[in-house]
Scaffold this motif. Structure first.
Motif, PDB file in Angstrom:
ATOM      1  N   ASP A 175      43.368 103.825  90.722  1.00  0.00           N
ATOM      2  CA  ASP A 175      43.229 105.271  90.548  1.00  0.00           C
ATOM      3  C   ASP A 175      43.125 105.646  89.071  1.00  0.00           C
ATOM      4  O   ASP A 175      42.466 106.615  88.713  1.00  0.00           O
ATOM      5  N   TYR A 176      43.804 104.877  88.207  1.00  0.00           N
ATOM      6  CA  TYR A 176      43.805 105.152  86.771  1.00  0.00           C
ATOM      7  C   TYR A 176      43.503 103.867  85.996  1.00  0.00           C
ATOM      8  O   TYR A 176      44.387 103.284  85.362  1.00  0.00           O
ATOM      9  N   PRO A 177      42.260 103.414  86.033  1.00  0.00           N
ATOM     10  CA  PRO A 177      41.915 102.146  85.378  1.00  0.00           C
ATOM     11  C   PRO A 177      42.099 102.179  83.867  1.00  0.00           C
ATOM     12  O   PRO A 177      42.110 101.134  83.225  1.00  0.00           O
ATOM     13  N   GLU A 178      42.267 103.379  83.301  1.00  0.00           N
ATOM     14  CA  GLU A 178      42.496 103.487  81.863  1.00  0.00           C
ATOM     15  C   GLU A 178      43.930 103.155  81.458  1.00  0.00           C
ATOM     16  O   GLU A 178      44.235 103.053  80.261  1.00  0.00           O
ATOM     17  N   TYR A 179      44.829 102.958  82.436  1.00  0.00           N
ATOM     18  CA  TYR A 179      46.205 102.580  82.119  1.00  0.00           C
ATOM     19  C   TYR A 179      46.231 101.085  81.760  1.00  0.00           C
ATOM     20  O   TYR A 179      46.587 100.230  82.576  1.00  0.00           O
ATOM     21  N   TYR A 222      43.896 104.109  74.840  1.00  0.00           N
ATOM     22  CA  TYR A 222      43.889 105.108  75.917  1.00  0.00           C
ATOM     23  C   TYR A 222      43.331 106.427  75.395  1.00  0.00           C
ATOM     24  O   TYR A 222      42.474 107.059  76.040  1.00  0.00           O
ATOM     25  N   ASN A 223      43.789 106.847  74.230  1.00  0.00           N
ATOM     26  CA  ASN A 223      43.296 108.093  73.635  1.00  0.00           C
ATOM     27  C   ASN A 223      41.816 107.997  73.281  1.00  0.00           C
ATOM     28  O   ASN A 223      41.060 108.961  73.442  1.00  0.00           O
ATOM     29  N   GLU A 224      41.393 106.836  72.789  1.00  0.00           N
ATOM     30  CA  GLU A 224      39.980 106.631  72.453  1.00  0.00           C
ATOM     31  C   GLU A 224      39.102 106.767  73.694  1.00  0.00           C
ATOM     32  O   GLU A 224      38.016 107.354  73.640  1.00  0.00           O
ATOM     33  N   MET A 225      39.560 106.211  74.822  1.00  0.00           N
ATOM     34  CA  MET A 225      38.791 106.316  76.063  1.00  0.00           C
ATOM     35  C   MET A 225      38.662 107.765  76.516  1.00  0.00           C
ATOM     36  O   MET A 225      37.577 108.217  76.917  1.00  0.00           O
ATOM     37  N   ASN A 226      39.748 108.498  76.478  1.00  0.00           N
ATOM     38  CA  ASN A 226      39.703 109.894  76.912  1.00  0.00           C
ATOM     39  C   ASN A 226      38.844 110.743  75.983  1.00  0.00           C
ATOM     40  O   ASN A 226      38.137 111.649  76.437  1.00  0.00           O
ATOM     41  N   THR A 227      38.884 110.448  74.687  1.00  0.00           N
ATOM     42  CA  THR A 227      38.016 111.151  73.745  1.00  0.00           C
ATOM     43  C   THR A 227      36.554 110.849  74.039  1.00  0.00           C
ATOM     44  O   THR A 227      35.699 111.744  74.014  1.00  0.00           O
ATOM     45  N   ALA A 228      36.259 109.586  74.346  1.00  0.00           N
ATOM     46  CA  ALA A 228      34.893 109.197  74.673  1.00  0.00           C
ATOM     47  C   ALA A 228      34.414 109.899  75.939  1.00  0.00           C
ATOM     48  O   ALA A 228      33.268 110.365  76.005  1.00  0.00           O
ATOM     49  N   VAL A 229      35.278 109.982  76.941  1.00  0.00           N
ATOM     50  CA  VAL A 229      34.920 110.672  78.187  1.00  0.00           C
ATOM     51  C   VAL A 229      34.581 112.133  77.898  1.00  0.00           C
ATOM     52  O   VAL A 229      33.572 112.663  78.386  1.00  0.00           O
ATOM     53  N   ASP A 230      35.402 112.799  77.098  1.00  0.00           N
ATOM     54  CA  ASP A 230      35.140 114.202  76.755  1.00  0.00           C
ATOM     55  C   ASP A 230      33.800 114.356  76.053  1.00  0.00           C
ATOM     56  O   ASP A 230      33.011 115.266  76.365  1.00  0.00           O
ATOM     57  N   PRO A 284      30.998  95.335  79.196  1.00  0.00           N
ATOM     58  CA  PRO A 284      31.708  95.427  80.467  1.00  0.00           C
ATOM     59  C   PRO A 284      31.231  94.421  81.506  1.00  0.00           C
ATOM     60  O   PRO A 284      30.093  93.952  81.469  1.00  0.00           O
ATOM     61  N   VAL A 285      32.139  94.113  82.430  1.00  0.00           N
ATOM     62  CA  VAL A 285      31.774  93.450  83.676  1.00  0.00           C
ATOM     63  C   VAL A 285      31.964  94.490  84.781  1.00  0.00           C
ATOM     64  O   VAL A 285      32.138  95.675  84.506  1.00  0.00           O
ATOM     65  N   CYS A 286      31.935  94.096  86.028  1.00  0.00           N
ATOM     66  CA  CYS A 286      31.830  95.082  87.108  1.00  0.00           C
ATOM     67  C   CYS A 286      32.971  96.096  87.114  1.00  0.00           C
ATOM     68  O   CYS A 286      32.743  97.303  87.277  1.00  0.00           O
ATOM     69  N   ASP A 287      34.218  95.640  86.917  1.00  0.00           N
ATOM     70  CA  ASP A 287      35.337  96.570  86.945  1.00  0.00           C
ATOM     71  C   ASP A 287      35.414  97.417  85.683  1.00  0.00           C
ATOM     72  O   ASP A 287      36.018  98.490  85.688  1.00  0.00           O
ATOM     73  N   GLY A 288      34.780  96.962  84.593  1.00  0.00           N
ATOM     74  CA  GLY A 288      34.645  97.809  83.414  1.00  0.00           C
ATOM     75  C   GLY A 288      33.703  98.965  83.673  1.00  0.00           C
ATOM     76  O   GLY A 288      33.985 100.120  83.329  1.00  0.00           O
ATOM     77  N   TYR A 289      32.554  98.659  84.299  1.00  0.00           N
ATOM     78  CA  TYR A 289      31.608  99.709  84.685  1.00  0.00           C
ATOM     79  C   TYR A 289      32.238 100.707  85.667  1.00  0.00           C
ATOM     80  O   TYR A 289      32.154 101.921  85.490  1.00  0.00           O
ATOM     81  N   SER A 290      32.846 100.176  86.732  1.00  0.00           N
ATOM     82  CA  SER A 290      33.372 101.057  87.783  1.00  0.00           C
ATOM     83  C   SER A 290      34.531 101.911  87.282  1.00  0.00           C
ATOM     84  O   SER A 290      34.684 103.069  87.668  1.00  0.00           O
ATOM     85  N   GLY A 291      35.355 101.344  86.387  1.00  0.00           N
ATOM     86  CA  GLY A 291      36.456 102.103  85.820  1.00  0.00           C
ATOM     87  C   GLY A 291      35.972 103.245  84.949  1.00  0.00           C
ATOM     88  O   GLY A 291      36.528 104.359  84.965  1.00  0.00           O
ATOM     89  N   ALA A 292      34.916 103.000  84.175  1.00  0.00           N
ATOM     90  CA  ALA A 292      34.346 104.045  83.325  1.00  0.00           C
ATOM     91  C   ALA A 292      33.787 105.185  84.166  1.00  0.00           C
ATOM     92  O   ALA A 292      34.007 106.371  83.869  1.00  0.00           O
ATOM     93  N   LEU A 293      33.058 104.834  85.237  1.00  0.00           N
ATOM     94  CA  LEU A 293      32.502 105.886  86.092  1.00  0.00           C
ATOM     95  C   LEU A 293      33.612 106.648  86.801  1.00  0.00           C
ATOM     96  O   LEU A 293      33.524 107.867  86.988  1.00  0.00           O
ATOM     97  N   LYS A 294      34.668 105.956  87.184  1.00  0.00           N
ATOM     98  CA  LYS A 294      35.825 106.611  87.803  1.00  0.00           C
ATOM     99  C   LYS A 294      36.400 107.672  86.863  1.00  0.00           C
ATOM    100  O   LYS A 294      36.691 108.800  87.280  1.00  0.00           O
ATOM    101  N   MET A 295      36.577 107.344  85.584  1.00  0.00           N
ATOM    102  CA  MET A 295      37.117 108.287  84.616  1.00  0.00           C
ATOM    103  C   MET A 295      36.178 109.473  84.400  1.00  0.00           C
ATOM    104  O   MET A 295      36.619 110.629  84.332  1.00  0.00           O
ATOM    105  N   LEU A 296      34.897 109.201  84.298  1.00  0.00           N
ATOM    106  CA  LEU A 296      33.923 110.270  84.083  1.00  0.00           C
ATOM    107  C   LEU A 296      33.860 111.205  85.284  1.00  0.00           C
ATOM    108  O   LEU A 296      33.777 112.432  85.129  1.00  0.00           O
ATOM    109  N   CYS A 297      33.907 110.648  86.480  1.00  0.00           N
ATOM    110  CA  CYS A 297      33.883 111.476  87.680  1.00  0.00           C
ATOM    111  C   CYS A 297      35.136 112.346  87.778  1.00  0.00           C
ATOM    112  O   CYS A 297      35.061 113.514  88.198  1.00  0.00           O
ATOM    113  N   ARG A 298      36.285 111.792  87.391  1.00  0.00           N
ATOM    114  CA  ARG A 298      37.510 112.600  87.414  1.00  0.00           C
ATOM    115  C   ARG A 298      37.373 113.799  86.482  1.00  0.00           C
ATOM    116  O   ARG A 298      37.779 114.909  86.810  1.00  0.00           O
ATOM    117  N   LYS A 299      36.794 113.571  85.307  1.00  0.00           N
ATOM    118  CA  LYS A 299      36.580 114.653  84.344  1.00  0.00           C
ATOM    119  C   LYS A 299      35.643 115.713  84.915  1.00  0.00           C
ATOM    120  O   LYS A 299      35.805 116.920  84.642  1.00  0.00           O
TER     121      LYS A 299
END
Length: 371
Positions: A175-179, A222-230, A284-299
């Motif tokens: 649910d939170y791959p960025e953790y 973690y902060n870098e990822m959230n900044t990138a998503v924004d 990224p490999v597959c879970d890197g891709y899917s985790g990124a899309l998960k974060m973007l979709c949540r946003k």
């Protein structure tokens, strides 16, 4: 643009440690006041750990991959397809939900400053808490020679508790791959004797340990990822009004700015960091891709889940996304060509034909698995 590499299969890999802790007990006439908890699991892989007082404890270690839940002989119950919401939390038992909520509420600052515990040759930052439906549980068995060993009824309860631990950890990881602090963990529980009763103990608290793989930089990353998503969302979706065009915009951004990595041993490649932080040395490999899309979709408030296949050796992960029509569709960034152009794996049904021939859910790497 990151360098181009040949795509190959990869696995999602974690290390899980089943920790059985020592506890203080009321003194018995024929026993000391320190008790070791002897696991009812097969003791293959059993290691000793050292607590802060220098006392030996037992740690059961097991490598966790996409298929290894069967190896632990625990009844995991996550359905392959999305159920009700985009969160695996909805499928958890009450005990697992309590652990999930406690883990989620534990800040990375608390984890970084937590006391350390040596298990085998690795240090884990340990956090102790109470969890409804687990704390206060009575486990039946026997206390002999400073060991508590569960009987058949107690072993069933023990198994339920550890199932709650494992499913809570797995659910929140997906649910939170960025953790990033959840990539390598230990877990267990403290017990105490019941006065006058040598045939049972009571669970007093839950203990989770976190091995910080990135040298305490997890909070910054973690902060870098959230900044990138924004930044990504604000940049590529500013002229988009509907769910479809917003999703397509972030999907294309990740696709066009990343190339699948062949180095599956790089732990960061299995995290959203590898796909969101452009220009670094981690593809990224597959879970890197899917985790990124998960974060973007949540946003973007788009329901999204990470989905697993275990039939494709050594495993694969992609996303299910819910669109405005209420239906769930498959999206798989891993198999897209990393350039501008037509998408072959964007919003497909399970029966959609790939290249006009093979149905999506008939491809070996897209056969969904319960976990």
């Amino acid at each position: 643009m990151k360098r181009k590499l040949t795509r190959s299969g990869l696995s999602l890999l974690f290390l899980i440690l089943f920790v059985f802790t020592s506890v203080s007990l009321p003194a018995f006439a024929d026993e000391s006041d320190s008790l070791l908890y002897k696991p009812s699991f097969d003791d293959e892989g059993l290691e000793t750990s050292i607590n802060e007082d220098g006392k030996e404890e037992y740690a059961f270690t097991a490598e966790l991959s996409l298929t290894s839940f069967k190896d632990t002989d625990m009844p995991f119950t996550f359905a392959a397809s999305p159920v009700e919401t985009s969160s695996y939390y909805a499928q958890l038992s009450n005990g697992a939900k309590a652990c999930y909520n406690k883990i989620k509420a534990t800040s990375i600052d608390t984890i970084i400053s937590a006391k350390k515990k040596l298990v085998g040759s690795d240090m884990y930052n340990t956090v102790e808490f109470s969890a409804d439906s687990i704390t206060g549980t009575v486990i039946s068995g026997s206390i002999r020679n400073n060991y508590f060993t569960a009987d058949s009824n107690g072993a069933a309860i023990e198994k339920r508790i550890y199932t709650d631990f494992a499913t809570a950890w797995l659910a929140i990881s997906y649910d939170y791959p960025e953790y990033l602090w959840l990539r390598n963990i230990s877990y267990g529980f403290d017990i105490e004797a019941i006065p006058g009763n040598k045939n049972a103990v009571k669970v007093t608290s839950v203990v989770f340990g976190f091995k910080l793989l990135y040298n305490g930089q997890e909070k910054q990353m973690y902060n870098e990822m959230n900044t990138a998503v924004d930044k990504i969302v604000n940049s590529v979706t500013k002229n988009s009004d509907d769910r479809y065009t917003k999703l397509l915009a972030v999907y294309n951004y990740i696709k066009e700015n990343n190339v699948y990595s062949e180095d599956t041993s790089n732990s960061l490649s299995h995290t959203p960091y590898s796909a969101l932080i452009i220009g670094d040395n981690h593809d990224p490999v597959c879970d890197g891709y899917s985790g990124a899309l998960k974060m973007l979709c949540r946003k973007l408030n788009i329901p999204c889940q990470e989905i697993i296949s275990t039939t494709y050796n050594p495993g694969h992960m992609w996303n299910n996304v819910q669109m405005d029509d209420g239906k769930w569709y498959n999206t798989d960034l891993t198999w897209e060509t990393p350039s501008k152009g037509e998408n072959k794996y964007f919003l497909l049904g399970t029966k959609s034909k790939i290249n006009g021939s093979v149905e999506f859910n008939s491809e070996p790497n897209h056969i969904e698995a319960n976990i």
